[in-house]
Design a protein around this motif. Structure first.
Motif, short mmCIF file in Angstrom:
data_model
loop_
_atom_site.label_atom_id
_atom_site.label_comp_id
_atom_site.label_asym_id
_atom_site.label_seq_id
_atom_site.Cartn_x
_atom_site.Cartn_y
_atom_site.Cartn_z
N VAL A 44 0.90 -1.39 0.00
CA VAL A 44 0.20 -0.04 0.06
C VAL A 44 0.93 1.23 0.12
CG1 VAL A 44 -1.99 1.33 1.10
CG2 VAL A 44 -1.65 -1.27 1.68
N PRO A 45 1.02 2.11 -0.90
CA PRO A 45 0.26 1.69 -2.31
C PRO A 45 1.33 0.74 -3.24
CG PRO A 45 1.86 3.78 -2.25
CD PRO A 45 1.74 3.16 -1.06
N PRO A 46 0.38 0.16 -4.22
CA PRO A 46 1.14 -0.80 -4.94
C PRO A 46 2.34 -0.74 -5.70
CG PRO A 46 -0.82 -0.32 -5.93
CD PRO A 46 -0.61 0.31 -4.59
N VAL A 47 3.40 -1.65 -6.03
CA VAL A 47 4.58 -1.54 -6.74
C VAL A 47 3.90 -1.50 -8.18
CG1 VAL A 47 6.59 -2.31 -7.23
CG2 VAL A 47 5.74 -2.89 -5.10
N VAL A 48 3.99 -0.29 -8.82
CA VAL A 48 3.36 -0.21 -10.15
C VAL A 48 4.45 -0.08 -11.27
CG1 VAL A 48 1.79 0.97 -11.64
CG2 VAL A 48 1.08 0.60 -9.26
N THR A 49 5.22 0.87 -10.98
CA THR A 49 6.36 1.06 -12.18
C THR A 49 7.72 0.49 -11.65
OG1 THR A 49 7.10 3.11 -10.72
CG2 THR A 49 5.41 3.60 -12.11
N GLY A 50 8.54 0.44 -12.88
CA GLY A 50 9.93 0.06 -12.83
C GLY A 50 10.88 0.67 -11.63
N ALA A 51 10.63 1.98 -11.42
CA ALA A 51 11.31 2.77 -10.54
C ALA A 51 10.71 1.95 -9.00
CB ALA A 51 10.84 4.27 -10.75
N GLU A 52 9.71 2.01 -8.88
CA GLU A 52 9.11 1.52 -7.57
C GLU A 52 9.57 0.19 -7.12
OE1 GLU A 52 4.78 4.26 -7.76
OE2 GLU A 52 4.78 2.39 -8.45
N ALA A 53 9.62 -0.90 -8.20
CA ALA A 53 9.96 -2.01 -8.01
C ALA A 53 11.51 -2.20 -7.64
CB ALA A 53 9.92 -2.98 -9.46
N ALA A 54 12.15 -1.02 -8.17
CA ALA A 54 13.58 -0.99 -8.03
C ALA A 54 13.85 -0.76 -6.71
CB ALA A 54 14.52 -0.15 -8.89
N ALA A 55 13.08 0.42 -6.17
CA ALA A 55 13.26 0.79 -4.83
C ALA A 55 12.80 -0.41 -3.69
CB ALA A 55 12.28 2.11 -4.57
N TYR A 56 11.69 -1.05 -3.84
CA TYR A 56 11.13 -2.23 -3.15
C TYR A 56 12.32 -3.21 -3.24
CZ TYR A 56 8.13 -5.66 -1.06
OH TYR A 56 7.50 -6.76 -0.47
N ARG A 57 12.89 -3.61 -4.27
CA ARG A 57 13.99 -4.46 -4.37
C ARG A 57 15.06 -4.14 -3.40
NH1 ARG A 57 17.53 -6.33 -9.82
NH2 ARG A 57 18.20 -4.17 -9.34
N GLY A 94 16.21 -6.64 -16.53
CA GLY A 94 16.65 -7.65 -15.71
C GLY A 94 15.75 -7.47 -14.21
N LEU A 95 15.29 -6.20 -14.11
CA LEU A 95 14.99 -5.76 -12.87
C LEU A 95 13.49 -6.33 -12.35
CD1 LEU A 95 14.58 -3.63 -10.67
CD2 LEU A 95 13.44 -2.13 -12.25
N VAL A 96 12.64 -6.71 -13.53
CA VAL A 96 11.25 -7.30 -13.09
C VAL A 96 11.22 -8.48 -14.03
CG1 VAL A 96 8.85 -7.00 -13.81
CG2 VAL A 96 10.29 -5.02 -12.34
N THR A 97 10.59 -9.58 -13.30
CA THR A 97 10.58 -10.80 -13.73
C THR A 97 9.19 -11.13 -14.42
OG1 THR A 97 11.86 -11.85 -12.37
CG2 THR A 97 10.50 -13.36 -13.29
N ALA A 98 8.20 -10.56 -13.69
CA ALA A 98 6.58 -10.89 -14.27
C ALA A 98 5.81 -9.65 -13.77
CB ALA A 98 6.14 -12.00 -13.73
N VAL A 99 4.56 -9.61 -14.37
CA VAL A 99 3.41 -8.52 -13.88
C VAL A 99 2.28 -9.44 -13.34
CG1 VAL A 99 1.55 -7.35 -15.08
CG2 VAL A 99 4.04 -7.14 -16.02
N LYS A 100 1.80 -8.78 -12.36
CA LYS A 100 0.86 -9.30 -11.87
C LYS A 100 -0.56 -8.83 -11.86
CE LYS A 100 -1.45 -11.80 -8.41
NZ LYS A 100 -1.10 -12.47 -7.33
N LEU A 101 -1.53 -9.57 -12.23
CA LEU A 101 -2.85 -8.89 -12.42
C LEU A 101 -3.94 -9.30 -11.25
CD1 LEU A 101 -5.33 -8.31 -14.27
CD2 LEU A 101 -5.32 -10.50 -15.20
N TYR A 102 -4.36 -8.63 -10.73
CA TYR A 102 -5.27 -8.62 -9.50
C TYR A 102 -6.52 -7.95 -10.10
CZ TYR A 102 -1.81 -9.36 -5.87
OH TYR A 102 -0.72 -9.82 -5.31
N PRO A 103 -7.76 -8.81 -10.43
CA PRO A 103 -9.02 -8.04 -10.65
C PRO A 103 -9.36 -7.11 -9.53
CG PRO A 103 -9.33 -10.44 -11.00
CD PRO A 103 -7.96 -10.29 -10.38
N ALA A 104 -9.97 -6.17 -9.81
CA ALA A 104 -9.91 -4.93 -8.76
C ALA A 104 -11.04 -5.35 -7.54
CB ALA A 104 -10.63 -3.66 -9.40
#
Ligand code: NCD
Ligand code: ZN
Length: 344
Positions: A44-57, A94-104
């Motif tokens: 919360v909030p979700p990891v949406v962008t490449g930049a957010e994924a890099a920071a979370y990693r 190589g930063l991100v492996t997959a995309v996750k789909l959640y139905p809202a």
């Protein structure tokens, strides 16, 4: 005579690590046994962008215990505003492996998920082109559909049309809980399916008989016994379609033991013991390595781990009932059976 089993180190293809004190408190539970994990982006909030994924990693890497050999495989949370080029760039680097789909609205922290599947078509098409897998939480959110039927309805109403509309898209059906999920995954091209540890052990009676048991409540919710048996047969079959994704999803006890308790079972600590006992019970110990360590990497196009993990059979082992974290205690999943196998 002690019995031992040595397998390649396992990976967890669906894991919630959370953030902050919970991340720091619980990452050791996974890193102890697992070499890699697909990290769910539903913060919360979700990891949406490449930049957010890099920071979370980076936050995950700095929470790793000293000397741990653990690599997080990052995912992006698909929204109707996701930029196909950002996804492709994050994958190419190589930063991100997959995309996750959640139905809202399907599960914990899924409010930013997808309502109108046409709006994510350009992202899905780009992913099919570059061979990037889509991890799918497969439940419809239509209030008219009974919660126990939501996975089967999703396959017919959403997943099958989506796959037909996007040929070549590689899809992981996450945490399948039904015979219908097993059958659909087994027959599909470019399709894999993860199965959790807890869905191999519990059916819906565990949640509801003799008082409501919040620590067995997760999403997708456990179904009837016939479905659990179908999952057991799939996991122990040796079919490379099926691989381990624990969906270990910690919530602090007060959030579970509440009049509106959160969904999620926390299984990171004892998953390998439980699985070894389950596979032994089903005369399939020789297939444990495929499920935990070989089929997942093969689906994701990654090498299996070189390091190994040894399990030993002996007197029943006890795990702590709870793990204390800076965000409160988290109850460890109780499989309600003696665990004879432990990681050496
Ligand atoms: C997960 C969570 O808590 O984030 N809960 C769960 O019951 N599995 C979300 C999810 O994977 O659906
Ligand atoms: Zn999950």
């Amino acid at each position: 005579m002690t019995q031992t089993l040595t397998i390649r180190r396992p990976d967890d293809w669906h894991l919630h690590l959370r953030d902050g004190a919970m991340l720091r408190g619980l990452l050791p539970e996974t890193a102890r046994h697992f070499a890699r994990a697909i990290i769910m982006p539903n913060l919360v909030p979700p990891v949406v962008t490449g930049a957010e994924a890099a920071a979370y990693r980076d936050r995950i890497l700095s929470a790793r215990p000293e000397g741990a050999d653990f690599t997080p495989l990052m995912t992006l949370y698909l929204t109707e505003d996701t930029d196909p080029e950002d996804v492709a760039a994050a994958h190419a680097s190589g930063l991100v492996t997959a995309v996750k789909l959640y139905p809202a609205g399907a599960t914990t922290n899924s409010a930013s998920g997808v309502r109108d599947f046409d709006r994510v078509r350009p992202v899905l098409e780009r992913m099919a082109e570059i061979g990037m897998p889509l991890c799918v939480h497969g439940e419809v959110t239509d209030p008219e559909v009974d919660i126990f039927d939501r996975e089967a309805a999703f396959i017919d109403r959403v997943l099958d049309p989506l796959r037909r509309a996007t040929p070549g898209l590689r899809v992981v059906m996450e945490h399948i809980t039904t015979r219908q999920g097993v059958d659909y995954a087994r027959d599909g091209k470019d399709l894999g399916a993860t199965i959790t540890t807890h869905h191999l052990v519990i059916n819906r009676n565990h949640i509801l008989v003799g008082g409501i048991k919040p620590h067995y409540y997760c999403l997708p919710v456990a179904k009837r016994e016939e479905h659990r048996l179908a999952l057991r047969a799939a996991a122990t079959s040796g079919d490379p379609t099926f691989f381990l994704g624990t969906d270990s999803a910690p919530h602090a006890d007060p959030a579970k033991e509440s009049s509106c308790g959160c969904a999620g079972c926390f299984t990171a600590t004892n998953t390998m013991s439980i699985l070894a006992d389950v596979f032994e019970m089903d005369n399939a110990l020789d297939r444990l390595e495929g499920f935990t360590s070989l089929h997942g990497p093969a689906f994701y196009g990654l090498p299996a781990n070189d390091a190994t993990l040894t399990l030993t059979r002996g007197a029943p082992v006890n795990y702590p009932a709870k793990i204390e974290t800076g965000d409160g205690p988290v109850t460890v999943f109780d499989p309600q059976m003696p665990l004879h196998w432990s990681v050496s």
